[in-house]
Scaffold this motif. Structure first.
Motif, mmCIF file in Angstrom:
data_model
loop_
_atom_site.group_PDB
_atom_site.id
_atom_site.type_symbol
_atom_site.label_atom_id
_atom_site.label_comp_id
_atom_site.label_asym_id
_atom_site.label_seq_id
_atom_site.Cartn_x
_atom_site.Cartn_y
_atom_site.Cartn_z
ATOM 1 N N ASP A 36 -16.105 2.754 9.911
ATOM 2 C CA ASP A 36 -15.622 3.047 8.490
ATOM 3 C C ASP A 36 -14.480 3.735 8.735
ATOM 4 O OD1 ASP A 36 -15.740 2.828 5.984
ATOM 5 O OD2 ASP A 36 -17.544 4.095 5.421
ATOM 6 N N LEU A 37 -13.776 3.794 7.236
ATOM 7 C CA LEU A 37 -12.645 4.520 7.267
ATOM 8 C C LEU A 37 -12.902 6.134 6.868
ATOM 9 C CD1 LEU A 37 -9.509 4.299 7.080
ATOM 10 C CD2 LEU A 37 -9.780 3.737 4.641
ATOM 11 N N ALA A 38 -12.502 6.892 7.674
ATOM 12 C CA ALA A 38 -12.875 8.104 7.501
ATOM 13 C C ALA A 38 -12.179 9.053 6.553
ATOM 14 C CB ALA A 38 -12.808 9.074 8.950
ATOM 15 N N TRP A 39 -10.752 8.891 6.590
ATOM 16 C CA TRP A 39 -9.855 9.373 5.670
ATOM 17 C C TRP A 39 -8.496 9.086 6.002
ATOM 18 C CZ3 TRP A 39 -12.016 12.835 9.633
ATOM 19 C CH2 TRP A 39 -11.099 13.410 10.584
ATOM 20 N N LEU A 40 -7.636 9.480 4.518
ATOM 21 C CA LEU A 40 -6.213 9.251 4.669
ATOM 22 C C LEU A 40 -5.607 10.629 4.696
ATOM 23 C CD1 LEU A 40 -6.038 6.235 2.301
ATOM 24 C CD2 LEU A 40 -6.412 6.270 4.688
ATOM 25 N N GLU A 41 -4.436 10.482 5.435
ATOM 26 C CA GLU A 41 -3.632 11.769 5.465
ATOM 27 C C GLU A 41 -2.171 11.620 4.737
ATOM 28 O OE1 GLU A 41 -3.363 13.711 9.262
ATOM 29 O OE2 GLU A 41 -5.444 13.339 9.723
ATOM 30 N N PHE A 42 -1.675 12.529 3.851
ATOM 31 C CA PHE A 42 -0.527 12.693 3.477
ATOM 32 C C PHE A 42 0.257 14.033 3.744
ATOM 33 C CE2 PHE A 42 -3.116 9.425 1.190
ATOM 34 C CZ PHE A 42 -2.444 8.641 0.771
ATOM 35 N N ALA A 43 1.679 13.744 3.363
ATOM 36 C CA ALA A 43 2.401 14.819 3.219
ATOM 37 C C ALA A 43 2.927 14.979 2.144
ATOM 38 C CB ALA A 43 3.617 15.077 4.328
ATOM 39 N N LYS A 44 2.856 16.217 1.227
ATOM 40 C CA LYS A 44 3.419 16.346 -0.023
ATOM 41 C C LYS A 44 4.129 17.943 -0.438
ATOM 42 C CE LYS A 44 0.376 13.075 -2.474
ATOM 43 N NZ LYS A 44 -0.028 12.812 -3.875
ATOM 44 N N PRO A 45 5.229 18.027 -0.929
ATOM 45 C CA PRO A 45 5.628 19.430 -1.030
ATOM 46 C C PRO A 45 5.107 20.059 -1.879
ATOM 47 C CG PRO A 45 6.881 17.559 -2.177
ATOM 48 C CD PRO A 45 6.071 16.839 -1.526
ATOM 49 N N ASP A 46 4.372 19.653 -2.926
ATOM 50 C CA ASP A 46 3.752 20.658 -3.923
ATOM 51 C C ASP A 46 2.309 20.278 -4.190
ATOM 52 O OD1 ASP A 46 2.884 21.735 -6.324
ATOM 53 O OD2 ASP A 46 4.692 21.356 -7.577
ATOM 54 N N LEU A 47 1.431 21.215 -3.299
ATOM 55 C CA LEU A 47 -0.060 20.976 -3.345
ATOM 56 C C LEU A 47 -0.508 21.247 -4.549
ATOM 57 C CD1 LEU A 47 -0.997 22.229 0.313
ATOM 58 C CD2 LEU A 47 -0.220 20.108 -0.478
ATOM 59 N N ASP A 48 -0.013 22.188 -5.477
ATOM 60 C CA ASP A 48 -0.560 22.464 -6.704
ATOM 61 C C ASP A 48 -0.626 21.327 -7.503
ATOM 62 O OD1 ASP A 48 -1.314 25.136 -5.882
ATOM 63 O OD2 ASP A 48 0.686 25.825 -6.870
ATOM 64 N N ARG A 49 0.433 20.484 -7.499
ATOM 65 C CA ARG A 49 0.680 19.438 -8.543
ATOM 66 C C ARG A 49 -0.125 18.299 -7.974
ATOM 67 N NH1 ARG A 49 6.426 16.211 -9.129
ATOM 68 N NH2 ARG A 49 5.965 15.892 -7.053
ATOM 69 N N ALA A 50 -0.341 18.371 -6.585
ATOM 70 C CA ALA A 50 -1.331 17.213 -6.022
ATOM 71 C C ALA A 50 -2.588 17.381 -6.344
ATOM 72 C CB ALA A 50 -1.054 16.976 -4.547
ATOM 73 N N GLU A 51 -3.120 18.748 -6.360
ATOM 74 C CA GLU A 51 -4.565 19.108 -6.743
ATOM 75 C C GLU A 51 -4.880 18.896 -8.105
ATOM 76 O OE1 GLU A 51 -7.563 22.708 -5.315
ATOM 77 O OE2 GLU A 51 -5.611 23.207 -5.806
ATOM 78 N N MET A 52 -3.898 19.110 -9.147
ATOM 79 C CA MET A 52 -4.025 18.827 -10.560
ATOM 80 C C MET A 52 -4.413 17.525 -10.825
ATOM 81 S SD MET A 52 -1.607 20.066 -13.626
ATOM 82 C CE MET A 52 -1.769 21.715 -13.262
ATOM 83 N N PHE A 53 -3.455 16.666 -10.312
ATOM 84 C CA PHE A 53 -3.807 15.037 -10.559
ATOM 85 C C PHE A 53 -5.095 14.741 -9.850
ATOM 86 C CE2 PHE A 53 -3.552 10.841 -8.745
ATOM 87 C CZ PHE A 53 -3.441 10.152 -9.901
ATOM 88 N N ALA A 54 -5.583 15.222 -8.635
ATOM 89 C CA ALA A 54 -6.499 14.855 -7.812
ATOM 90 C C ALA A 54 -7.717 14.904 -8.789
ATOM 91 C CB ALA A 54 -6.470 15.430 -6.527
ATOM 92 N N HIS A 55 -7.730 16.350 -9.352
ATOM 93 C CA HIS A 55 -9.077 16.650 -10.024
ATOM 94 C C HIS A 55 -9.067 15.589 -11.205
ATOM 95 C CE1 HIS A 55 -9.263 20.799 -8.369
ATOM 96 N NE2 HIS A 55 -9.602 20.045 -7.598
ATOM 97 N N ALA A 56 -7.879 15.280 -11.852
ATOM 98 C CA ALA A 56 -7.830 14.466 -13.161
ATOM 99 C C ALA A 56 -8.246 13.093 -12.788
ATOM 100 C CB ALA A 56 -6.498 14.361 -13.659
ATOM 101 N N PHE A 57 -8.017 12.755 -11.390
ATOM 102 C CA PHE A 57 -8.395 11.425 -10.954
ATOM 103 C C PHE A 57 -9.935 11.289 -10.557
ATOM 104 C CE2 PHE A 57 -8.413 8.257 -7.519
ATOM 105 C CZ PHE A 57 -7.833 6.927 -8.083
ATOM 106 N N GLY A 58 -10.595 12.281 -10.322
ATOM 107 C CA GLY A 58 -11.876 12.236 -9.761
ATOM 108 C C GLY A 58 -12.099 12.992 -8.514
ATOM 109 N N PHE A 59 -11.310 13.552 -7.928
ATOM 110 C CA PHE A 59 -11.832 14.180 -6.509
ATOM 111 C C PHE A 59 -12.257 15.622 -6.801
ATOM 112 C CE2 PHE A 59 -8.244 11.210 -4.808
ATOM 113 C CZ PHE A 59 -9.358 10.361 -3.922
#
Length: 377
Positions: free
Chosen positions: A35-58
């Motif tokens: 299976d596919l286990a996970w994907l990896e990304f780099a981003k400069p703003d983890l707070d902004r990434a986490e806010m969207f992630a929660h709205a998206f459903g993570f």
């Protein structure tokens, strides 16, 4: 396996390969990932990434100053790992091996070493690079996160069958709960070489091929590739590969409960100012109900539900590529989804096209004409 099934002889896909065309699998792959286990990304703003992630459903599985791990409700590994970096970019994919022996065998066959994963993940890893230079990690023995409470599909009254009586249907307008990571789509200037690499090194098999109209004799330009689990059904595609003028991430997809949770979760995203790229509709290849969104860094991410599951007996389908052929129903594919909307992304792709046509790769002038025909269809 001796039995072969062709479920593609229908309106949407021609009946299998012609003599001499790509078989869609390697005769003797090194290993077969599970299976596919996970994907990896780099981003400069983890707070902004986490806010969207929660709205998206993570749900956040782990958070440090430099790393964010996001998970779904299913038991297993995180779906996405985001590392703090100076710019937003896709780092690569990790695949789950059947066991430690496969990781060791793959390392020996490729001349790579086996390393320990960080304590937050556990297990072992061999790190490879596909022909595009993208990181491909194969892991085993990773720590499994326990399942979380999941959303329940709504009860439907279908026709005259009344499964729900004296009760209304009121799906709450709230974030959908992502269940799991489904697939990643990658573009390559060396599509065929890259496809063959995944089939040989990871033992994956093709569910569907697509070719540019009028160019079938030159071979396919896109493939939807699944894991080979023998008699156990697997997602129609875990990886999709397509030919293009640059090597890049295109989108990733995450399974949700059903159409109602997908739609209500989409309304939740829309009301908070996030941008829908395309949807809602139902795909042809894979059959998924889909809804595509842009995250704050411009990455394309998909909610999906009700996807096809194939076992290893099914032979590849073949179909011409067209923008109108991306969905059975739903709104027309948008210029944002197709990458033709004016902006930084389309400008980068234009520059890449000019560079690619001058380089030594599979994307030549005839292929460019085929791609433009698809985009305008």
């Amino acid at each position: 396996m001796n039995r072969h099934i062709d479920a593609h002889a229908d309106l949407h896909s021609e009946q299998g390969a012609r003599r001499g065309e790509h078989p869609g699998r390697a005769p003797n792959p090194i290993v077969k990932v599970h299976d596919l286990a996970w994907l990896e990304f780099a981003k400069p703003d983890l707070d902004r990434a986490e806010m969207f992630a929660h709205a998206f459903g993570f749900t956040t599985a782990s958070r440090t100053r430099d790393e964010l791990q996001l998970r779904g409700t299913d038991a297993g590994t995180p779906c996405v790992i985001i590392k703090k970096g100076p710019r937003s970019r896709f780092l690569g994919a990790a695949f789950l091996a059947a066991d430690d022996a496969d990781v060791l065998h793959l390392a020996e066959a490729t001349g790579r070493r086996v390393d320990r994963l960080p304590e937050s993940l556990g297990g072992i890893v061999v790190e490879l690079a596909d022909p595009n230079g993208s990181s491909v990690r194969v892991v085993s023995g990773v720590r499994r996160l326990p399942a979380l409470p999941a959303q329940t599909p709504v009860t439907l009254n279908v026709g005259r069958t009344a499964e729900r009586t004296n009760a209304t249907q009121r799906p709450p307008r709230e974030p959908v709960s992502v269940q799991r990571l489904g697939h990643v789509v990658l573009q390559s200037t060396t599509y065929l070489e890259t496809l063959n690499w995944y089939l040989q090194h990871l033992g994956m098999i093709v569910s569907d091929f697509q070719y540019y109209p009028g160019q079938r004799q030159r071979g396919p330009v896109m493939s939807f590739v699944r894991c080979d689990r023998g008699d156990t059904p697997a997602d129609h595609h875990t990886v999709a590969l397509t030919l293009g003028p640059s090597n890049r991430y295109m989108h990733s997809a995450y399974q949700v409960c059903d159409l109602d949770t997908l739609a209500a979760g989409g309304e939740y995203l829309r009301e908070r100012g996030y941008r829908r790229s395309w949807g809602i509709g139902r795909h042809i290849q894979g059959s998924q109900i889909f809804d595509y969104w842009r995250d704050p860094d411009g990455f394309l991410v998909e909610h999906f539900s009700d996807g096809d599951m194939f076992d290893a007996a099914l032979e590849p389908g073949w179909a011409p590529m067209s923008a109108s052929g991306l969905a059975q129903w739903g709104p027309p594919a948008t210029s944002d989804f197709l990458g033709t909307a004016p902006g930084r992304e389309s400008l980068r792709e234009l520059r890449a096209t000019i560079s690619s046509l001058r380089g030594d790769n599979e994307f030549d002038l005839q292929r460019l004409r085929g791609l433009l025909k698809v985009a305008s269809s």
